[in-house]
Write a protein that holds these residues in place. Structure first.
Motif, PDB file in Angstrom:
ATOM      1  N   ILE A  80     -17.447  34.457  58.815  1.00 17.17           N
ATOM      2  CA  ILE A  80     -18.840  34.366  58.352  1.00 17.17           C
ATOM      3  C   ILE A  80     -18.959  34.866  56.920  1.00 17.17           C
ATOM      4  CG2 ILE A  80     -21.166  35.277  58.725  1.00 17.17           C
ATOM      5  CD1 ILE A  80     -20.524  35.319  61.729  1.00 17.17           C
ATOM      6  N   MET A  81     -18.274  35.990  56.594  1.00 18.60           N
ATOM      7  CA  MET A  81     -18.344  36.534  55.242  1.00 18.60           C
ATOM      8  C   MET A  81     -17.626  35.647  54.234  1.00 18.60           C
ATOM      9  SD  MET A  81     -17.808  40.589  56.092  1.00 18.60           S
ATOM     10  CE  MET A  81     -17.995  41.114  54.400  1.00 18.60           C
ATOM     11  N   SER A  82     -16.683  34.833  54.673  1.00 16.30           N
ATOM     12  CA  SER A  82     -16.019  33.889  53.768  1.00 16.30           C
ATOM     13  C   SER A  82     -16.783  32.582  53.632  1.00 16.30           C
ATOM     14  CB  SER A  82     -14.603  33.604  54.264  1.00 16.30           C
ATOM     15  OG  SER A  82     -14.648  32.908  55.509  1.00 16.30           O
ATOM     16  N   ASP A  83     -17.982  32.531  54.208  1.00 17.90           N
ATOM     17  CA  ASP A  83     -18.822  31.330  54.181  1.00 17.90           C
ATOM     18  C   ASP A  83     -18.105  30.158  54.852  1.00 17.90           C
ATOM     19  OD1 ASP A  83     -21.097  29.900  53.738  1.00 17.90           O
ATOM     20  OD2 ASP A  83     -20.646  29.443  51.634  1.00 17.90           O
ATOM     21  N   PHE A  84     -17.308  30.453  55.865  1.00 15.13           N
ATOM     22  CA  PHE A  84     -16.568  29.474  56.672  1.00 15.13           C
ATOM     23  C   PHE A  84     -15.592  28.655  55.825  1.00 15.13           C
ATOM     24  CE2 PHE A  84     -20.705  30.215  58.605  1.00 15.13           C
ATOM     25  CZ  PHE A  84     -20.343  30.630  59.879  1.00 15.13           C
ATOM     26  N   LYS A  85     -15.107  29.228  54.733  1.00  7.10           N
ATOM     27  CA  LYS A  85     -14.156  28.555  53.858  1.00  7.10           C
ATOM     28  C   LYS A  85     -12.728  29.053  54.042  1.00  7.10           C
ATOM     29  CE  LYS A  85     -17.649  27.871  50.252  1.00  7.10           C
ATOM     30  NZ  LYS A  85     -18.020  28.184  48.841  1.00  7.10           N
ATOM     31  N   LEU A  86     -12.525  30.101  54.812  1.00  5.75           N
ATOM     32  CA  LEU A  86     -11.203  30.699  54.968  1.00  5.75           C
ATOM     33  C   LEU A  86     -10.390  29.893  55.971  1.00  5.75           C
ATOM     34  CD1 LEU A  86      -9.439  33.088  54.105  1.00  5.75           C
ATOM     35  CD2 LEU A  86     -10.373  34.393  56.024  1.00  5.75           C
ATOM     36  N   ARG A  97     -20.338  26.878  61.378  1.00 10.61           N
ATOM     37  CA  ARG A  97     -21.668  27.203  60.880  1.00 10.61           C
ATOM     38  C   ARG A  97     -22.759  26.757  61.855  1.00 10.61           C
ATOM     39  NH1 ARG A  97     -22.834  28.156  55.603  1.00 10.61           N
ATOM     40  NH2 ARG A  97     -20.856  27.165  54.992  1.00 10.61           N
ATOM     41  N   GLU A  98     -22.544  25.628  62.500  1.00  9.51           N
ATOM     42  CA  GLU A  98     -23.558  25.118  63.424  1.00  9.51           C
ATOM     43  C   GLU A  98     -23.713  26.026  64.636  1.00  9.51           C
ATOM     44  OE1 GLU A  98     -21.117  23.419  62.161  1.00  9.51           O
ATOM     45  OE2 GLU A  98     -22.159  22.068  60.760  1.00  9.51           O
ATOM     46  N   VAL A  99     -22.579  26.555  65.134  1.00  8.47           N
ATOM     47  CA  VAL A  99     -22.651  27.425  66.315  1.00  8.47           C
ATOM     48  C   VAL A  99     -23.314  28.753  65.979  1.00  8.47           C
ATOM     49  CG1 VAL A  99     -21.256  28.656  68.016  1.00  8.47           C
ATOM     50  CG2 VAL A  99     -20.643  26.331  67.364  1.00  8.47           C
ATOM     51  N   VAL A 100     -23.009  29.313  64.797  1.00 11.87           N
ATOM     52  CA  VAL A 100     -23.586  30.608  64.409  1.00 11.87           C
ATOM     53  C   VAL A 100     -25.081  30.491  64.147  1.00 11.87           C
ATOM     54  CG1 VAL A 100     -23.510  32.431  62.672  1.00 11.87           C
ATOM     55  CG2 VAL A 100     -21.388  31.437  63.517  1.00 11.87           C
ATOM     56  N   GLN A 101     -25.503  29.414  63.508  1.00  9.09           N
ATOM     57  CA  GLN A 101     -26.905  29.236  63.158  1.00  9.09           C
ATOM     58  C   GLN A 101     -27.720  28.596  64.274  1.00  9.09           C
ATOM     59  OE1 GLN A 101     -26.967  27.027  59.498  1.00  9.09           O
ATOM     60  NE2 GLN A 101     -26.116  28.728  58.277  1.00  9.09           N
ATOM     61  N   LEU A 102     -27.086  28.333  65.401  1.00  8.78           N
ATOM     62  CA  LEU A 102     -27.810  27.716  66.515  1.00  8.78           C
ATOM     63  C   LEU A 102     -28.789  28.720  67.117  1.00  8.78           C
ATOM     64  CD1 LEU A 102     -28.092  25.206  68.337  1.00  8.78           C
ATOM     65  CD2 LEU A 102     -26.352  26.224  69.828  1.00  8.78           C
ATOM     66  N   LYS A 103     -30.018  28.332  67.269  1.00  6.09           N
ATOM     67  CA  LYS A 103     -31.048  29.204  67.827  1.00  6.09           C
ATOM     68  C   LYS A 103     -31.153  28.974  69.332  1.00  6.09           C
ATOM     69  CE  LYS A 103     -33.869  29.419  63.643  1.00  6.09           C
ATOM     70  NZ  LYS A 103     -35.216  29.201  63.056  1.00  6.09           N
ATOM     71  N   PRO A 104     -31.351  30.038  70.089  1.00  6.10           N
ATOM     72  CA  PRO A 104     -31.477  29.860  71.546  1.00  6.10           C
ATOM     73  C   PRO A 104     -32.784  29.176  71.903  1.00  6.10           C
ATOM     74  CG  PRO A 104     -31.917  32.136  70.945  1.00  6.10           C
ATOM     75  CD  PRO A 104     -31.454  31.454  69.686  1.00  6.10           C
ATOM     76  N   GLU A 105     -32.777  28.559  73.046  1.00  5.55           N
ATOM     77  CA  GLU A 105     -33.987  27.885  73.506  1.00  5.55           C
ATOM     78  C   GLU A 105     -35.054  28.917  73.874  1.00  5.55           C
ATOM     79  OE1 GLU A 105     -32.996  25.377  76.723  1.00  5.55           O
ATOM     80  OE2 GLU A 105     -31.655  24.082  75.544  1.00  5.55           O
TER      81      GLU A 105
END
Length: 276
Positions: A80-86, A97-105
């Motif tokens: 996350i701190m590498s902005d998913f570039k590592l 990124r999609e899984v981390v930013q996914l909001k629960p229902e």
């Protein structure tokens, strides 16, 4: 090397001009270290640097460093701190990124607006269950229990007496006309008995009453404080009366002794000037 003030001012950095920290708890130096590891071209060196960063992150929380679940959390925070570039070999699934930013229902809150709120929702559930039972003595007993509980709930919120006909009509209305007790000859529990059940002592009052009873029992078993004093005084007076009348007085004997050194104001007879 000469120190130039004008050049040093140009190298000053302010937080408003710096890069935004993704996880501020770890600080800016950890963020810069991850950025440097991400820019390394050799994959083996990147893996080695990533393991080093994981050890640094674990040292910041030593009590959770060796917990497997915590290790998984550290690796996720590294990506996350590498902005998913590592791009490294991770022992755990690499997050996206999609899984981390996914909001629960959003959870649906139960919206119940009963007509008679003082009965509560449980009474409605019990009535629905009783409607599904087969006709028989067991169902009749359950209906009577429900009616008594409805009467108790009515009295707990409405501090007044209530007739059985009112409870029967409410039960008939809540059951959509299926549970009918209007023709029942038996009566429900009296209001006085139900009010006694509602006025049970709380835990606080029970605690104080237990302490009071224990204190009273302890005081009953304990004798009075002045019980033995009169007897002691009588014994002391009896011993004083039984003393010998011609017993020598030690005070007078010491006063007659010319070598006796008594109190401060003592003056022997043979030494009127109190010369020692």
């Amino acid at each position: 090397m000469a120190y130039n003030n004008e050049e040093s001012i140009n190298y000053l950095e302010y937080n408003s001009q710096r890069e935004h920290l993704i996880i501020p708890e770890y600080g800016r130096y950890v963020q810069k270290l991850i950025n440097q590891i991400t820019a390394i071209e050799d994959r083996e060196k990147r893996n080695k640097g990533a393991r080093y960063v994981i050890s640094v992150l674990g040292n910041l929380n030593p009590h959770l460093r060796d917990v497997p679940d915590f290790q998984h959390k550290l690796w996720d925070q590294l990506f996350i701190m590498s902005d998913f570039k590592l791009d490294i070999d991770s022992p755990f699934p690499i997050p996206t990124r999609e899984v981390v930013q996914l909001k629960p229902e959003r959870l649906t809150y139960p919206q119940n607006f009963p007509k008679y709120r003082f009965y509560g929702n449980n009474i409605k559930y019990m009535i629905d269950v009783a409607r599904k039972w087969e006709e028989g003595e067991l169902k009749n007993a359950l209906i009577i229990v429900i009616a008594n509980h409805m009467k108790k709930c009515f009295l707990s919120w409405n501090k007044d007496t209530v007739t059985d006909e009112v409870i029967f009509n409410h039960l008939l209305e809540l059951s959509n006309g299926e549970l009918n007790l209007t023709a029942m000859k038996e009566e429900l529990s009296t209001s006085q008995n139900l009010m006694k059940v509602n006025k049970k002592q709380s835990n606080k009052t029970q605690f104080f009453t237990k302490n009071e009873t224990a204190t009273n029992n302890r005081n009953q078993n304990r004798p009075p404080a002045n019980q033995n004093r009169p007897q002691q005084n009588n014994n002391r007076n009896q011993n004083a009366s039984n003393a010998k009348p011609n017993s020598p007085d030690n005070t007078k004997a010491n006063l007659n002794n010319p070598n006796y050194k008594g109190g401060k104001n003592f003056k022997p007879k043979n030494n009127p000037n109190n010369i020692v």
